[in-house]
Design an enzyme around this catalytic site. Structure first.
Site, PDB file in Angstrom:
ATOM      1  N   ALA A  58       0.825  -1.229   0.000  1.00  0.00           N
ATOM      2  CA  ALA A  58       0.000   0.000   0.000  1.00  0.00           C
ATOM      3  C   ALA A  58       0.852   1.268   0.000  1.00  0.00           C
ATOM      4  O   ALA A  58       0.363   2.336  -0.399  1.00  0.00           O
ATOM      5  CB  ALA A  58      -0.942  -0.018   1.198  1.00  0.00           C
ATOM      6  N   HIS A  74       1.020   3.695  -3.051  1.00  0.00           N
ATOM      7  CA  HIS A  74       0.013   4.677  -3.437  1.00  0.00           C
ATOM      8  C   HIS A  74       0.189   6.047  -2.791  1.00  0.00           C
ATOM      9  O   HIS A  74      -0.518   6.986  -3.158  1.00  0.00           O
ATOM     10  CB  HIS A  74      -1.373   4.096  -3.153  1.00  0.00           C
ATOM     11  CG  HIS A  74      -1.536   2.692  -3.684  1.00  0.00           C
ATOM     12  ND1 HIS A  74      -1.384   2.393  -5.016  1.00  0.00           N
ATOM     13  CD2 HIS A  74      -1.769   1.501  -3.053  1.00  0.00           C
ATOM     14  CE1 HIS A  74      -1.544   1.087  -5.196  1.00  0.00           C
ATOM     15  NE2 HIS A  74      -1.770   0.523  -4.013  1.00  0.00           N
ATOM     16  N   ASP A 113      11.281   9.198  -3.349  1.00  0.00           N
ATOM     17  CA  ASP A 113      12.523   9.982  -3.331  1.00  0.00           C
ATOM     18  C   ASP A 113      13.745   9.082  -3.183  1.00  0.00           C
ATOM     19  O   ASP A 113      14.779   9.317  -3.814  1.00  0.00           O
ATOM     20  CB  ASP A 113      12.488  11.009  -2.189  1.00  0.00           C
ATOM     21  CG  ASP A 113      11.569  12.193  -2.501  1.00  0.00           C
ATOM     22  OD1 ASP A 113      11.132  12.326  -3.666  1.00  0.00           O
ATOM     23  OD2 ASP A 113      11.302  12.982  -1.582  1.00  0.00           O
ATOM     24  N   HIS A 147       3.546  -5.786  -8.745  1.00  0.00           N
ATOM     25  CA  HIS A 147       2.352  -6.065  -7.945  1.00  0.00           C
ATOM     26  C   HIS A 147       1.781  -7.411  -8.354  1.00  0.00           C
ATOM     27  O   HIS A 147       1.778  -7.758  -9.546  1.00  0.00           O
ATOM     28  CB  HIS A 147       1.280  -4.989  -8.149  1.00  0.00           C
ATOM     29  CG  HIS A 147       1.746  -3.638  -7.728  1.00  0.00           C
ATOM     30  ND1 HIS A 147       1.898  -3.292  -6.416  1.00  0.00           N
ATOM     31  CD2 HIS A 147       2.161  -2.575  -8.457  1.00  0.00           C
ATOM     32  CE1 HIS A 147       2.362  -2.062  -6.342  1.00  0.00           C
ATOM     33  NE2 HIS A 147       2.539  -1.608  -7.566  1.00  0.00           N
ATOM     34  N   SER A 204      -1.528  -8.300  -7.761  1.00  0.00           N
ATOM     35  CA  SER A 204      -2.824  -7.961  -8.362  1.00  0.00           C
ATOM     36  C   SER A 204      -2.615  -6.820  -9.371  1.00  0.00           C
ATOM     37  O   SER A 204      -1.490  -6.350  -9.545  1.00  0.00           O
ATOM     38  CB  SER A 204      -3.799  -7.508  -7.261  1.00  0.00           C
ATOM     39  OG  SER A 204      -3.378  -6.268  -6.702  1.00  0.00           O
ATOM     40  N   ARG A 208      -8.645  -2.072  -9.511  1.00  0.00           N
ATOM     41  CA  ARG A 208      -9.255  -2.162  -8.172  1.00  0.00           C
ATOM     42  C   ARG A 208      -9.761  -0.774  -7.742  1.00  0.00           C
ATOM     43  O   ARG A 208     -10.140   0.027  -8.586  1.00  0.00           O
ATOM     44  CB  ARG A 208      -8.228  -2.767  -7.216  1.00  0.00           C
ATOM     45  CG  ARG A 208      -7.804  -4.187  -7.661  1.00  0.00           C
ATOM     46  CD  ARG A 208      -6.754  -4.795  -6.754  1.00  0.00           C
ATOM     47  NE  ARG A 208      -7.276  -4.980  -5.402  1.00  0.00           N
ATOM     48  CZ  ARG A 208      -6.500  -5.267  -4.353  1.00  0.00           C
ATOM     49  NH1 ARG A 208      -5.191  -5.403  -4.515  1.00  0.00           N
ATOM     50  NH2 ARG A 208      -7.030  -5.429  -3.160  1.00  0.00           N
ATOM     51  N   ARG A 250      -6.066   2.966  -5.394  1.00  0.00           N
ATOM     52  CA  ARG A 250      -4.913   2.139  -5.801  1.00  0.00           C
ATOM     53  C   ARG A 250      -4.409   2.504  -7.201  1.00  0.00           C
ATOM     54  O   ARG A 250      -3.449   1.930  -7.690  1.00  0.00           O
ATOM     55  CB  ARG A 250      -5.284   0.658  -5.778  1.00  0.00           C
ATOM     56  CG  ARG A 250      -5.574   0.103  -4.401  1.00  0.00           C
ATOM     57  CD  ARG A 250      -5.782  -1.409  -4.467  1.00  0.00           C
ATOM     58  NE  ARG A 250      -6.560  -1.892  -3.343  1.00  0.00           N
ATOM     59  CZ  ARG A 250      -6.041  -2.283  -2.170  1.00  0.00           C
ATOM     60  NH1 ARG A 250      -4.746  -2.266  -1.988  1.00  0.00           N
ATOM     61  NH2 ARG A 250      -6.827  -2.704  -1.197  1.00  0.00           N
TER      62      ARG A 250
HETATM   63  O1  CA2 Z   1      -1.038  -6.465  -5.683  1.00  0.00           O
HETATM   64  C1  CA2 Z   1      -0.085  -6.181  -4.972  1.00  0.00           C
HETATM   65  O2  CA2 Z   1       0.984  -6.793  -5.003  1.00  0.00           O
HETATM   66  C2  CA2 Z   1      -0.217  -5.033  -3.951  1.00  0.00           C
HETATM   67  O3  CA2 Z   1       1.024  -4.360  -3.890  1.00  0.00           O
HETATM   68  C3  CA2 Z   1      -0.558  -5.682  -2.628  1.00  0.00           C
HETATM   69  C4  CA2 Z   1      -0.832  -4.653  -1.518  1.00  0.00           C
HETATM   70  C5  CA2 Z   1      -1.860  -3.623  -1.986  1.00  0.00           C
HETATM   71  O4  CA2 Z   1      -2.015  -2.626  -0.995  1.00  0.00           O
HETATM   72  C6  CA2 Z   1      -1.465  -2.974  -3.303  1.00  0.00           C
HETATM   73  O5  CA2 Z   1      -2.491  -2.081  -3.685  1.00  0.00           O
HETATM   74  C7  CA2 Z   1      -1.274  -4.019  -4.380  1.00  0.00           C
HETATM   75  C8  CA2 Z   1      -1.384  -5.316  -0.258  1.00  0.00           C
HETATM   76  C9  CA2 Z   1      -0.683  -6.522   0.200  1.00  0.00           C
HETATM   77  C10 CA2 Z   1      -1.440  -7.073   1.392  1.00  0.00           C
HETATM   78  O6  CA2 Z   1      -1.523  -8.438   1.253  1.00  0.00           O
HETATM   79  C11 CA2 Z   1      -2.270  -9.130   2.139  1.00  0.00           C
HETATM   80  C12 CA2 Z   1      -2.218 -10.481   2.025  1.00  0.00           C
HETATM   81  C13 CA2 Z   1      -2.925 -11.261   2.886  1.00  0.00           C
HETATM   82  C14 CA2 Z   1      -3.709 -10.680   3.870  1.00  0.00           C
HETATM   83  C15 CA2 Z   1      -3.768  -9.316   3.965  1.00  0.00           C
HETATM   84  C16 CA2 Z   1      -3.042  -8.530   3.112  1.00  0.00           C
END
Ligand code: CA2
Length: 146
Positions: free
Chosen positions: A80, A83, A90, A103, A105, A110, A114
């Site tokens: 996160a 974002h 920097d 990433h 996803s 989404r 994001r």
């Molecule tokens: O898609 C990705 O790799 C992200 O970087 C994953 C981040 C998200 O905030 C980005 O927008 C996209 C979040 C990773 C959190 O992953 C979790 C996995 C299991 C349980 C809770 C969170």
């Protein structure tokens, strides 16, 4: 850039929880599985891989500083922080090597918050939406650019 062979893989907040929740978004693989994928890809290109995961922005900034003059490339899934963390932006801008944003996803498909990435403007390119395969694709991209 150091020995020109070392790639730093950086993992941001909550990625240590991969495999435990939201498998419909992030799959069932753990972060350790993804690091192994990246390691195997790096080896196949004759590259060394280091991995740092942190839930703290300053630790990721410190890791980027530590890569300056030492690592040839950084692959970063900033979670996160992607974002809004301008300190990471920097720090990456101060890194004189290849930067690949990664990433699991596709953040652009989404929630609107994001859709902004502060990493993208300081990256050579971005890989997103391909699940765990992104870890191999990111290392392949690095190898192609080095
Ligand atoms: O898609 C990705 O790799 C992200 O970087 C994953 C981040 C998200 O905030 C980005 O927008 C996209 C979040 C990773 C959190 O992953 C979790 C996995 C299991 C349980 C809770 C969170």
């Amino acid at each position: 850039m150091g020995d020109g062979r070392t790639v730093l893989l950086l993992s941001g907040p909550n990625l240590n929880l991969l495999g435990q929740r939201q498998p419909e978004v992030y799959g069932t693989a753990t972060l350790d599985d993804h690091v192994k994928t990246a390691q195997a890809a790096a080896e196949s290109h004759g590259l060394d891989l280091e991995h740092v995961q942190s839930n703290a922005e300053h630790e990721l900034v410190d890791a980027i500083h530590g890569a300056r003059g030492r690592c040839a490339a950084i692959v970063i899934n900033a979670g996160a922080f992607t974002h809004y963390a301008w300190a990471i932006h920097d720090a990456l801008a101060s890194f004189d090597g290849v930067v690949v944003e990664l990433h699991i996803s596709n953040p652009n498909a989404r929630e609107p918050w994001r859709h902004t990435s502060v990493v993208a403007p300081v990256a050579n390119g971005s890989i997103m939406g391909f699940g765990g395969a992104g870890y191999r694709l990111a290392i392949d991209a690095v190898a192609g650019l080095l």
